[in-house]
Structures are given as structure tokens and as C-alpha cells.
Design a protein around this motif. Structure first.
Motif, PDB file in Angstrom:
ATOM      1  N   PRO A 133       0.678  -1.145  -0.161  1.00  0.00           N
ATOM      2  CA  PRO A 133       0.063  -0.138  -0.003  1.00  0.00           C
ATOM      3  C   PRO A 133       0.784   1.317  -0.056  1.00  0.00           C
ATOM      4  CG  PRO A 133       0.064  -0.787   2.072  1.00  0.00           C
ATOM      5  CD  PRO A 133       0.747  -2.070   1.391  1.00  0.00           C
ATOM      6  N   GLN A 134       2.049   1.312   0.450  1.00  0.00           N
ATOM      7  CA  GLN A 134       2.895   2.154   0.533  1.00  0.00           C
ATOM      8  C   GLN A 134       3.685   2.691  -1.056  1.00  0.00           C
ATOM      9  OE1 GLN A 134       4.583   0.355   3.986  1.00  0.00           O
ATOM     10  NE2 GLN A 134       4.871   2.255   4.733  1.00  0.00           N
ATOM     11  N   ASP A 135       3.577   1.787  -1.893  1.00  0.00           N
ATOM     12  CA  ASP A 135       4.267   1.932  -3.140  1.00  0.00           C
ATOM     13  C   ASP A 135       3.138   2.808  -4.086  1.00  0.00           C
ATOM     14  OD1 ASP A 135       5.045   1.645  -5.842  1.00  0.00           O
ATOM     15  OD2 ASP A 135       5.774  -0.204  -5.472  1.00  0.00           O
ATOM     16  N   ARG A 136       3.555   4.076  -4.211  1.00  0.00           N
ATOM     17  CA  ARG A 136       2.599   5.183  -4.832  1.00  0.00           C
ATOM     18  C   ARG A 136       2.269   4.464  -6.110  1.00  0.00           C
ATOM     19  NH1 ARG A 136       2.938   9.122  -8.459  1.00  0.00           N
ATOM     20  NH2 ARG A 136       1.401  10.875  -7.955  1.00  0.00           N
ATOM     21  N   ALA A 137       3.138   4.258  -7.072  1.00  0.00           N
ATOM     22  CA  ALA A 137       2.936   3.725  -8.368  1.00  0.00           C
ATOM     23  C   ALA A 137       1.970   2.732  -8.547  1.00  0.00           C
ATOM     24  CB  ALA A 137       4.462   3.646  -9.098  1.00  0.00           C
ATOM     25  N   HIS A 138       2.352   1.557  -7.561  1.00  0.00           N
ATOM     26  CA  HIS A 138       1.387   0.259  -7.426  1.00  0.00           C
ATOM     27  C   HIS A 138       0.243   0.472  -7.118  1.00  0.00           C
ATOM     28  CE1 HIS A 138       0.722  -3.803  -6.621  1.00  0.00           C
ATOM     29  NE2 HIS A 138       0.420  -3.458  -5.550  1.00  0.00           N
ATOM     30  N   ALA A 139       0.058   1.670  -6.056  1.00  0.00           N
ATOM     31  CA  ALA A 139      -1.215   1.809  -5.569  1.00  0.00           C
ATOM     32  C   ALA A 139      -2.251   2.451  -6.323  1.00  0.00           C
ATOM     33  CB  ALA A 139      -1.271   2.620  -4.360  1.00  0.00           C
ATOM     34  N   ILE A 140      -1.720   3.521  -7.297  1.00  0.00           N
ATOM     35  CA  ILE A 140      -2.242   3.972  -8.266  1.00  0.00           C
ATOM     36  C   ILE A 140      -2.670   3.061  -9.345  1.00  0.00           C
ATOM     37  CG2 ILE A 140      -2.122   5.868 -10.282  1.00  0.00           C
ATOM     38  CD1 ILE A 140      -0.593   7.665  -8.299  1.00  0.00           C
ATOM     39  N   ALA A 141      -1.764   2.256  -9.941  1.00  0.00           N
ATOM     40  CA  ALA A 141      -2.002   1.228 -10.825  1.00  0.00           C
ATOM     41  C   ALA A 141      -3.176   0.404 -10.436  1.00  0.00           C
ATOM     42  CB  ALA A 141      -0.927   0.637 -11.195  1.00  0.00           C
ATOM     43  N   ILE A 142      -3.269  -0.141  -9.164  1.00  0.00           N
ATOM     44  CA  ILE A 142      -4.421  -0.771  -8.501  1.00  0.00           C
ATOM     45  C   ILE A 142      -5.759   0.002  -8.544  1.00  0.00           C
ATOM     46  CG2 ILE A 142      -5.245  -1.827  -6.738  1.00  0.00           C
ATOM     47  CD1 ILE A 142      -3.023  -3.605  -7.788  1.00  0.00           C
ATOM     48  N   TYR A 143      -5.562   1.138  -8.239  1.00  0.00           N
ATOM     49  CA  TYR A 143      -6.868   2.327  -8.428  1.00  0.00           C
ATOM     50  C   TYR A 143      -7.466   2.255  -9.841  1.00  0.00           C
ATOM     51  CZ  TYR A 143      -9.354   6.510  -8.082  1.00  0.00           C
ATOM     52  OH  TYR A 143     -10.283   7.546  -8.436  1.00  0.00           O
TER      53      TYR A 143
END
Length: 200
Positions: A133-143
Motif C-alpha cells: 500500500p505504500q508503493d505510490r505507483a503500484h497503488a495508483i495502478a491498482i486504483y
């Protein structure tokens, strides 16, 4: 009583305002993470589901006419099949503004929790965001992926994409109800969230 409105948007996309709006329009009580936090039985049932137990949706949503926010938003694919008459609302804001809000509110609550069974960790951190959840790029991709999945799965006539600031008119048209005289609710700002969890 069965669900009449299913929210498919992530937390921090105006879900608490939508919860209040749906209640005002006669689609309450509306299930939201705040309901889980406020009721021990809700907490027990949803934690069991997050651990992998077979869901009893009628029990999980007993007494509720609508649902928004996590934990239910994680299960929108199942819910749209189980409640085929329910309308679907995807609360939406730009991925970057969503991350900015998430990073200041839900993320610190998750990081600061030591309760591994909490829905913040067991569901949001681990299942929604794959433990990152702290990985910005990853979280935005999931969103973004969730938004795409909703748009590609839910029939257009059943779905409303409700952006921050859209207010009553598109929501009431989607649900077939009159527009209230009162202003559209504005709840749970970043500051209010942080104050509630003493994260200032």
C-alpha cells in the motif's frame, strides 16, 4: 431487505459523502467502513470474510439497503451478481488526487496498526494492494485497474460514475428519485479523518 445500491469505488473517493447522500435519498442504512468500526458483530463477520471464510451476504448486509467504501467495495464483482437489481455507483476522483488523500489518511492508519486481523491490513493492504500500500505507483495502478474493471464489467445502464463535486443531479437521475432541497453532503475531509484517528 436487500441491497439497492452497490458502491464500487475505493475509500477516499467521496464514499462517506455518498453514504450520507444515499441515506438522505432513502437508500439507508448504508454500509461503510465506519459501520464495521462501530459494531463488534460487523467487525467479526467482515474479518472472517477477509480471512477467507465463505460469505453469507444476507448476514453481512442484514439491515442495510446500500453499501459504499471498503470492505464491501472490494467485493463488487460478487455483489453485482448476487443483487442483480441493484444500481452501481463508482465514486471517482483523479488517481493522483486519490493517492494524495489516501496517503494522508488511510495509509498512516494501516501503517500504524499492529492488529494483523484488522481490515486495514488483512483486506486493504494485503488483498487490495497486494501487500504494497505504500508503493505510490503500484497503488495508483491498482486504483486505475479497479476503475477500468468496473467500466468494463458493469452494464452502462446500471452504472453511474460519480466524480467528486458532481452533487445530486446525476445521482438522483441514476436512482430515479427527486433532487433534495438540501446541499449535497460533504463529509470526512482529510482533516476530519486525521482528527478522528488522532493522526495530526
Amino acid at each position: 431487505m436487500s441491497l439497492m445500491v452497490i458502491g464500487a469505488g475505493f475509500g477516499r473517493t467521496g464514499t462517506d459523502s455518498m453514504r450520507e447522500a444515499l441515506t438522505m435519498l432513502g437508500f439507508g442504512p448504508c454500509h461503510h467502513m465506519s459501520e464495521v468500526m462501530a459494531h463488534e458483530e460487523q467487525k467479526r463477520l467482515w474479518r472472517a470474510l477477509a480471512r477467507g471464510e465463505t460469505p453469507d451476504w444476507s448476514q453481512l448486509f442484514a439491515g442495510y439497503r446500500s453499501c459504499v467504501d471498503w470492505p464491501s467495495a472490494h467485493y463488487w464483482r460478487e455483489l453485482i451478481e448476487i443483487y442483480p437489481q441493484a444500481r452501481v455507483v463508482l465514486t471517482w476522483r483523479s488517481p493522483e488526487s486519490w493517492w494524495e488523500s489516501f496517503e494522508k489518511t488511510i495509509l498512516p492508519a494501516i501503517v500504524g496498526s499492529t492488529d494483523q486481523d484488522s481490515l486495514g491490513i488483512a483486506l486493504v493492504a494485503k488483498q487490495v494492494f497486494g501487500g504494497r500500500p505504500q508503493d505510490r505507483a503500484h497503488a495508483i495502478a491498482i486504483y486505475r485497474d479497479n476503475v477500468e474493471a468496473v467500466l468494463n464489467t458493469v452494464p452502462a445502464e446500471r452504472l453511474l460514475v460519480h466524480k467528486l463535486g458532481d452533487g445530486w443531479v446525476p445521482l438522483c437521475a441514476h436512482l430515479g428519485v427527486p433532487v433534495p432541497d438540501e446541499p449535497y453532503p460533504s463529509r470526512n475531509t482529510t482533516q476530519e479523518f486525521r482528527s478522528a484517528l488522532s493522526l495530526q
